[in-house]
Design a protein around this motif. Structure first.
Motif, mmCIF file in Angstrom:
data_model
loop_
_atom_site.group_PDB
_atom_site.id
_atom_site.type_symbol
_atom_site.label_atom_id
_atom_site.label_comp_id
_atom_site.label_asym_id
_atom_site.label_seq_id
_atom_site.Cartn_x
_atom_site.Cartn_y
_atom_site.Cartn_z
ATOM 1 N N MET A 110 2.606 -43.481 36.963
ATOM 2 C CA MET A 110 2.259 -44.894 36.777
ATOM 3 C C MET A 110 2.823 -45.416 35.458
ATOM 4 N N ASN A 111 2.917 -44.560 34.436
ATOM 5 C CA ASN A 111 3.475 -44.991 33.149
ATOM 6 C C ASN A 111 4.927 -45.420 33.304
ATOM 7 N N GLN A 112 5.701 -44.630 34.055
ATOM 8 C CA GLN A 112 7.118 -44.934 34.249
ATOM 9 C C GLN A 112 7.306 -46.189 35.097
ATOM 10 N N ALA A 113 6.473 -46.345 36.119
ATOM 11 C CA ALA A 113 6.511 -47.579 36.909
ATOM 12 C C ALA A 113 6.151 -48.773 36.032
ATOM 13 N N GLY A 114 5.198 -48.572 35.120
ATOM 14 C CA GLY A 114 4.794 -49.640 34.215
ATOM 15 C C GLY A 114 5.899 -50.052 33.253
ATOM 16 N N ILE A 128 20.830 -58.177 23.748
ATOM 17 C CA ILE A 128 19.390 -57.984 23.941
ATOM 18 C C ILE A 128 19.157 -56.480 23.842
ATOM 19 N N LYS A 129 18.589 -56.052 22.731
ATOM 20 C CA LYS A 129 18.469 -54.614 22.481
ATOM 21 C C LYS A 129 17.025 -54.152 22.667
ATOM 22 N N ILE A 130 16.861 -53.163 23.533
ATOM 23 C CA ILE A 130 15.546 -52.612 23.864
ATOM 24 C C ILE A 130 15.473 -51.177 23.363
ATOM 25 N N GLY A 131 14.473 -50.872 22.563
ATOM 26 C CA GLY A 131 14.285 -49.517 22.056
ATOM 27 C C GLY A 131 13.208 -48.792 22.845
ATOM 28 N N MET A 132 13.585 -47.742 23.548
ATOM 29 C CA MET A 132 12.637 -46.940 24.332
ATOM 30 C C MET A 132 12.146 -45.800 23.445
ATOM 31 N N LEU A 133 10.931 -45.953 22.918
ATOM 32 C CA LEU A 133 10.359 -44.973 21.995
ATOM 33 C C LEU A 133 9.295 -44.179 22.746
ATOM 34 N N SER A 134 9.543 -42.867 22.906
ATOM 35 C CA SER A 134 8.694 -42.075 23.788
ATOM 36 C C SER A 134 8.505 -40.670 23.261
ATOM 37 N N ASP A 135 7.730 -39.890 23.988
ATOM 38 C CA ASP A 135 7.655 -38.442 23.790
ATOM 39 C C ASP A 135 8.679 -37.844 24.749
ATOM 40 N N ARG A 136 9.769 -37.352 24.212
ATOM 41 C CA ARG A 136 10.850 -36.840 25.054
ATOM 42 C C ARG A 136 10.899 -35.313 25.089
ATOM 43 N N SER A 137 9.982 -34.667 24.375
ATOM 44 C CA SER A 137 10.060 -33.208 24.309
ATOM 45 C C SER A 137 8.699 -32.519 24.292
ATOM 46 N N GLY A 138 7.603 -33.301 24.277
ATOM 47 C CA GLY A 138 6.272 -32.728 24.152
ATOM 48 C C GLY A 138 5.432 -32.843 25.404
ATOM 49 N N ILE A 139 4.109 -32.941 25.216
ATOM 50 C CA ILE A 139 3.189 -32.870 26.342
ATOM 51 C C ILE A 139 3.212 -34.108 27.239
ATOM 52 N N TYR A 140 3.788 -35.221 26.769
ATOM 53 C CA TYR A 140 3.866 -36.432 27.583
ATOM 54 C C TYR A 140 5.280 -36.697 28.109
ATOM 55 N N ALA A 141 6.163 -35.731 27.955
ATOM 56 C CA ALA A 141 7.550 -35.938 28.365
ATOM 57 C C ALA A 141 7.686 -36.121 29.876
ATOM 58 N N ASP A 142 6.830 -35.449 30.659
ATOM 59 C CA ASP A 142 6.913 -35.574 32.114
ATOM 60 C C ASP A 142 6.441 -36.939 32.598
ATOM 61 N N ILE A 143 5.360 -37.445 32.012
ATOM 62 C CA ILE A 143 4.795 -38.701 32.509
ATOM 63 C C ILE A 143 5.437 -39.925 31.864
ATOM 64 N N ASN A 144 6.183 -39.743 30.794
ATOM 65 C CA ASN A 144 6.949 -40.813 30.149
ATOM 66 C C ASN A 144 8.375 -40.299 29.925
ATOM 67 N N GLY A 145 8.744 -39.996 28.696
ATOM 68 C CA GLY A 145 10.022 -39.334 28.405
ATOM 69 C C GLY A 145 11.245 -39.999 28.993
ATOM 70 N N GLU A 146 12.155 -39.176 29.471
ATOM 71 C CA GLU A 146 13.405 -39.677 30.034
ATOM 72 C C GLU A 146 13.157 -40.539 31.266
ATOM 73 N N GLY A 147 12.097 -40.224 32.018
ATOM 74 C CA GLY A 147 11.770 -41.038 33.187
ATOM 75 C C GLY A 147 11.500 -42.487 32.825
ATOM 76 N N SER A 148 10.886 -42.715 31.666
ATOM 77 C CA SER A 148 10.652 -44.083 31.209
ATOM 78 C C SER A 148 11.966 -44.783 30.885
ATOM 79 N N ALA A 149 12.896 -44.054 30.284
ATOM 80 C CA ALA A 149 14.212 -44.634 29.979
ATOM 81 C C ALA A 149 14.946 -44.990 31.271
ATOM 82 N N VAL A 150 14.838 -44.134 32.280
ATOM 83 C CA VAL A 150 15.456 -44.411 33.590
ATOM 84 C C VAL A 150 14.849 -45.675 34.190
ATOM 85 N N ALA A 151 13.516 -45.793 34.115
ATOM 86 C CA ALA A 151 12.840 -46.971 34.664
ATOM 87 C C ALA A 151 13.300 -48.252 33.967
#
Length: 404
Positions: free
Chosen positions: A306-310, A32-55
């Motif tokens: 909230m994005n990361q919790a989502g 079961i492969k999940i692709g976490m596609l995010s902004d990991r280096s720009g203006i949304y990296a704090d609210i998504n980014g690596e934190g989303s991958a951790v979530a």
């Protein structure tokens, strides 16, 4: 009799083996492969980014990193806030990496591009970051699910609260792409419906560093409210520079139409105190949110947006649907996801509509003063809960052709 018993054992062994093979066949590529596609280096990296991958990893770990014996694999990618890069990565992941589901994707332009690809290729898309209502409106998909918030929910709640306080004339400083345009439109519609007026608006490029010309226009408009229809680093830069220009001291109210807890941390309470915002998740709401958020903080050094919790909620719900159906077939899993209410530390019994909109509750909050904040990350003062049925657009009015 001995021959009969041996034959029976052999038949039973074959039956078990056949059932096991059949179960494995229900899972494509035995992973079961999940692709976490995010902004990991720009203006949304704090609210998504690596934190989303951790979530997402935290959700997978609740299943032991496997569902019904099939391993869960999570890969990550950076779309750099560019729709073409997001589209190319999504296409490559599905065609080459055999990704079953793509998740996160802050930036509405990127999400709209990915929505088209996942629709065509019949792959699930779990969104926790893009705000455009088109994603569950005219550009909806049977495979697309919009978690956490959207532009209508956050903008209309904030606009309504401020207009009801008597702040009726508005000026918008807006990010010049699909997300910003939609956010401004949703807030402006609410202001006008409540008898307010729009004094003007100006648009800035994504990732702007200098807001001085935009702020001077806002200041000259004399509007009661200077509203930032942007997010992440753009909102932080805009609000900071507005404070330096003395706009709040001059009697104009600043409003961030999309604010996350990470933005408040970056701004500091001295600058952000009194700001109104709408969020679907706050770490300090109850014992359950605090327990999960503390685990997140241990791994990231900060509380979740909230994005990361989502992201956690969306991935967990997807994996639960895979577990229930015994397959990662997109059509079957999507149907199961819609039939099951979403219940976790973030939301309780939230329904998913035919257009893919998750009807979670929103919360209107105000940022505390430095004196009111008693401990680290103690930023939000919850004013009221807005039920999901009130916060979001009625699916029948969304423009989505999937709505019956």
């Amino acid at each position: 009799m001995r021959k009969f018993l041996l034959a029976g054992v052999a038949f039973a062994t074959l039956a078990v083996g056949s059932a096991s093979t059949q179960a494995q066949a229900q899972m494509s590529d035995n992973v079961i492969k999940i692709g976490m596609l995010s902004d990991r280096s720009g203006i949304y990296a704090d609210i998504n980014g690596e934190g989303s991958a951790v979530a997402a990893r935290m959700a997978a770990e609740e299943f032991g990193n496997a569902v019904n014996g099939t391993k869960i694999e999570i890969i990550v990618g950076d779309h750099q806030n560019k729709a073409d890069i997001a589209a190319n990565l999504a296409r490559q992941w599905i065609d080459t990496e055999k990704v079953d589901v793509i998740a996160d994707v802050p930036n509405s332009a990127a999400a709209l591009a990915v929505q088209g690809i996942t629709r065509d290729k019949k792959r699930l898309f779990l969104m926790s970051g893009p705000g455009s209502t088109d994603l569950t409106g005219k550009d909806c998909s049977p495979y697309g699910f919009q978690w956490t918030w959207d532009n209508h929910a956050v903008a209309s709640a904030t606009a309504r609260a401020l207009v009801e306080q008597g702040r009726k004339s508005w000026f918008f400083i807006t990010a010049d792409y699909a997300f910003g345009h939609s956010l401004e439109a949703e807030a402006a519609d609410t202001v006008k419906q409540l008898g307010g007026t729009i004094k003007g608006s100006v648009r800035h490029p994504l990732g702007a560093s200098d807001f001085s010309s935009y702020l001077l226009q806002a200041q000259a408009s004399g509007a009661d409210v200077v509203a930032f229809a942007n997010a992440g680093g753009d909102t932080i830069n805009g609000v900071k520079q507005a404070a330096e220009f003395g706009i709040p001291q001059g009697g104009q109210t600043l409003a961030g139409l999309l604010l996350n807890i990470n933005d408040i941390k970056a701004l500091g309470l001295e600058t952000s105190q009194g700001l109104m915002l709408a969020n679907s998740f706050y770490w300090d709401m109850n014992d359950e949110t605090r327990a999960w958020s503390k685990k997140f903080e241990e791994r990231t050094g900060r509380m979740p947006s909230m994005n990361q919790a989502g992201v956690y909620s969306a991935v967990r719900h997807y994996l639960k649907a895979v577990q229930e159906t015994g397959t990662d077939d997109a059509d079957k899993v999507a149907a199961k996801m819609r039939s099951m209410p979403v219940t976790d530390m973030m939301m309780k019994e939230a329904k998913i509509a035919d257009n893919g909109r998750v009807f979670d509750d929103m919360y209107l909050a105000q940022i505390k003063t430095p004196a009111e904040s008693k401990y680290a990350w103690d930023y939000f003062k919850i004013i009221k809960k807005i039920p999901g049925t009130q916060a979001y657009i009625d699916p029948k009015a969304s423009g989505c052709p999937l709505v019956k």
